[in-house]
Structures are given as structure tokens and as C-alpha cells.
Design a protein around this motif. Sequence first.
Motif, PDB file in Angstrom:
ATOM      1  N   ASN A 106       0.843  -1.200   0.000  1.00 10.67           N
ATOM      2  CA  ASN A 106       0.000   0.000   0.000  1.00 10.67           C
ATOM      3  C   ASN A 106       0.877   1.249   0.000  1.00 10.67           C
ATOM      4  OD1 ASN A 106      -2.327  -1.530   0.041  1.00 10.67           O
ATOM      5  ND2 ASN A 106      -2.720  -1.239   2.221  1.00 10.67           N
ATOM      6  N   GLY A 107       1.939   1.219   0.804  1.00 12.92           N
ATOM      7  CA  GLY A 107       2.878   2.341   0.837  1.00 12.92           C
ATOM      8  C   GLY A 107       3.530   2.568  -0.510  1.00 12.92           C
ATOM      9  N   GLN A 108       3.922   1.482  -1.166  1.00 12.62           N
ATOM     10  CA  GLN A 108       4.534   1.592  -2.498  1.00 12.62           C
ATOM     11  C   GLN A 108       3.558   2.203  -3.500  1.00 12.62           C
ATOM     12  OE1 GLN A 108       7.659   1.495  -2.465  1.00 12.62           O
ATOM     13  NE2 GLN A 108       8.361  -0.482  -3.200  1.00 12.62           N
ATOM     14  N   ASP A 109       2.301   1.770  -3.435  1.00 11.37           N
ATOM     15  CA  ASP A 109       1.295   2.333  -4.345  1.00 11.37           C
ATOM     16  C   ASP A 109       1.119   3.838  -4.119  1.00 11.37           C
ATOM     17  OD1 ASP A 109       0.794  -0.088  -5.585  1.00 11.37           O
ATOM     18  OD2 ASP A 109      -0.968  -0.543  -4.341  1.00 11.37           O
ATOM     19  N   CYS A 110       1.028   4.232  -2.856  1.00  3.26           N
ATOM     20  CA  CYS A 110       0.896   5.665  -2.535  1.00  3.26           C
ATOM     21  C   CYS A 110       2.130   6.431  -2.983  1.00  3.26           C
ATOM     22  CB  CYS A 110       0.654   5.848  -1.038  1.00  3.26           C
ATOM     23  SG  CYS A 110      -0.928   5.221  -0.461  1.00  3.26           S
ATOM     24  N   TRP A 111       3.305   5.828  -2.780  1.00  2.00           N
ATOM     25  CA  TRP A 111       4.578   6.452  -3.177  1.00  2.00           C
ATOM     26  C   TRP A 111       4.573   6.751  -4.677  1.00  2.00           C
ATOM     27  CZ3 TRP A 111       8.928   8.336  -0.962  1.00  2.00           C
ATOM     28  CH2 TRP A 111      10.054   8.494  -1.769  1.00  2.00           C
ATOM     29  N   LYS A 112       4.157   5.779  -5.460  1.00  2.00           N
ATOM     30  CA  LYS A 112       4.142   5.941  -6.924  1.00  2.00           C
ATOM     31  C   LYS A 112       3.190   7.051  -7.363  1.00  2.00           C
ATOM     32  CE  LYS A 112       5.391   1.171  -7.764  1.00  2.00           C
ATOM     33  NZ  LYS A 112       4.897  -0.169  -8.121  1.00  2.00           N
ATOM     34  N   LYS A 113       2.176   7.325  -6.548  1.00  2.14           N
ATOM     35  CA  LYS A 113       1.199   8.376  -6.854  1.00  2.14           C
ATOM     36  C   LYS A 113       1.591   9.717  -6.226  1.00  2.14           C
ATOM     37  CE  LYS A 113      -2.500   4.983  -6.930  1.00  2.14           C
ATOM     38  NZ  LYS A 113      -3.635   4.427  -6.193  1.00  2.14           N
ATOM     39  N   ASN A 114       2.794   9.769  -5.632  1.00  5.06           N
ATOM     40  CA  ASN A 114       3.279  10.963  -4.933  1.00  5.06           C
ATOM     41  C   ASN A 114       2.375  11.362  -3.778  1.00  5.06           C
ATOM     42  OD1 ASN A 114       5.528  11.202  -6.641  1.00  5.06           O
ATOM     43  ND2 ASN A 114       4.301  12.306  -8.134  1.00  5.06           N
ATOM     44  N   ASP A 115       1.687  10.394  -3.204  1.00  3.44           N
ATOM     45  CA  ASP A 115       0.818  10.606  -2.047  1.00  3.44           C
ATOM     46  C   ASP A 115       1.630  10.258  -0.800  1.00  3.44           C
ATOM     47  OD1 ASP A 115      -1.084  10.690  -0.082  1.00  3.44           O
ATOM     48  OD2 ASP A 115      -2.398   9.162  -0.968  1.00  3.44           O
ATOM     49  N   TYR A 116       2.479  11.196  -0.399  1.00  4.16           N
ATOM     50  CA  TYR A 116       3.450  10.917   0.663  1.00  4.16           C
ATOM     51  C   TYR A 116       2.824  10.852   2.052  1.00  4.16           C
ATOM     52  CZ  TYR A 116       6.538  11.882  -3.197  1.00  4.16           C
ATOM     53  OH  TYR A 116       7.150  11.858  -4.416  1.00  4.16           O
ATOM     54  N   GLU A 122      13.693  -1.163   3.475  1.00  2.00           N
ATOM     55  CA  GLU A 122      13.055  -0.402   2.392  1.00  2.00           C
ATOM     56  C   GLU A 122      12.064   0.622   2.943  1.00  2.00           C
ATOM     57  OE1 GLU A 122      12.500   0.832  -1.474  1.00  2.00           O
ATOM     58  OE2 GLU A 122      13.978  -0.582  -0.748  1.00  2.00           O
ATOM     59  N   SER A 123      11.343   0.234   3.996  1.00  6.43           N
ATOM     60  CA  SER A 123      10.374   1.160   4.599  1.00  6.43           C
ATOM     61  C   SER A 123      11.091   2.348   5.234  1.00  6.43           C
ATOM     62  CB  SER A 123       9.517   0.440   5.643  1.00  6.43           C
ATOM     63  OG  SER A 123       8.733  -0.550   5.032  1.00  6.43           O
ATOM     64  N   LEU A 124      12.189   2.089   5.933  1.00  2.00           N
ATOM     65  CA  LEU A 124      12.965   3.189   6.522  1.00  2.00           C
ATOM     66  C   LEU A 124      13.493   4.120   5.443  1.00  2.00           C
ATOM     67  CD1 LEU A 124      15.013   1.454   9.346  1.00  2.00           C
ATOM     68  CD2 LEU A 124      13.264   3.209   9.626  1.00  2.00           C
ATOM     69  N   SER A 125      13.971   3.540   4.368  1.00  2.00           N
ATOM     70  CA  SER A 125      14.476   4.343   3.263  1.00  2.00           C
ATOM     71  C   SER A 125      13.398   5.274   2.719  1.00  2.00           C
ATOM     72  CB  SER A 125      14.987   3.422   2.153  1.00  2.00           C
ATOM     73  OG  SER A 125      15.342   4.159   1.022  1.00  2.00           O
ATOM     74  N   LYS A 126      12.212   4.728   2.525  1.00  2.00           N
ATOM     75  CA  LYS A 126      11.103   5.538   2.011  1.00  2.00           C
ATOM     76  C   LYS A 126      10.687   6.609   3.016  1.00  2.00           C
ATOM     77  CE  LYS A 126      10.414   3.499  -1.954  1.00  2.00           C
ATOM     78  NZ  LYS A 126      10.828   4.130  -3.191  1.00  2.00           N
ATOM     79  N   LEU A 127      10.651   6.246   4.305  1.00  2.00           N
ATOM     80  CA  LEU A 127      10.285   7.238   5.327  1.00  2.00           C
ATOM     81  C   LEU A 127      11.279   8.395   5.356  1.00  2.00           C
ATOM     82  CD1 LEU A 127       9.139   4.859   8.194  1.00  2.00           C
ATOM     83  CD2 LEU A 127       7.701   6.477   6.946  1.00  2.00           C
ATOM     84  N   ILE A 128      12.564   8.084   5.244  1.00  2.00           N
ATOM     85  CA  ILE A 128      13.589   9.126   5.225  1.00  2.00           C
ATOM     86  C   ILE A 128      13.425  10.003   3.985  1.00  2.00           C
ATOM     87  CG2 ILE A 128      16.078   9.532   4.975  1.00  2.00           C
ATOM     88  CD1 ILE A 128      16.410   6.952   6.757  1.00  2.00           C
ATOM     89  N   GLN A 129      13.181   9.384   2.846  1.00  2.00           N
ATOM     90  CA  GLN A 129      12.995  10.151   1.612  1.00  2.00           C
ATOM     91  C   GLN A 129      11.782  11.072   1.701  1.00  2.00           C
ATOM     92  OE1 GLN A 129      13.492   7.890  -2.125  1.00  2.00           O
ATOM     93  NE2 GLN A 129      14.252   6.246  -0.815  1.00  2.00           N
TER      94      GLN A 129
END
Length: 76
Positions: free
Chosen positions: A13-23, A42-49
Motif C-alpha cells: 500500500n505504501g509503495q502504491d501511494c509512493w508511486k502516486k506521490n501521495d506521501y 526499504e520502509s525506513l528508506s522511504k520514510l527518510i525520503q
Amino acid sequence: MALNNDFKQAFFNGQDCWKKNDYINARHWFEIAVKDSNFKDESLSKLIQIEIREGKYSKARKILVENKDINSMASN
């Protein structure tokens, strides 16, 4: 076993939101997924980004400091 699938679903779900720029929603899902070791890195990486994209550098730094054990394992 069902719990692991919940973390997996949260990660995707997080990846899908990420791809839609829904941070905002991506952050929510990655904060759930990060609790499972299979998705932690991977989740930590995305949270930091997400924090960096939103200009919340101190929050990104806090995540890095709280998870420095992961950082040291990655450099080995």
C-alpha cells in the motif's frame, strides 16, 4: 502468519501511494510496514525520503539515529 501478511500489505500500500506521490498516506503505510524485519530497510528508506522531500531534515536525522544499527550493518 496473518500478521506478516498485514505488514506485507501495508508495504505494498505504501509503495502504491509512493508511486502516486501521495506521501502522507505512504508515510502511514511505511510506518506500519517498518515494524516487520522483512520490510524494515526499504520502509525506513522511504520514510527518510519522504521527510527529506517535505523539508523535515531533523525528522529524517532522527530516523537515521534511531536506526543506526541498520546503517552499520549495511556498511559491513
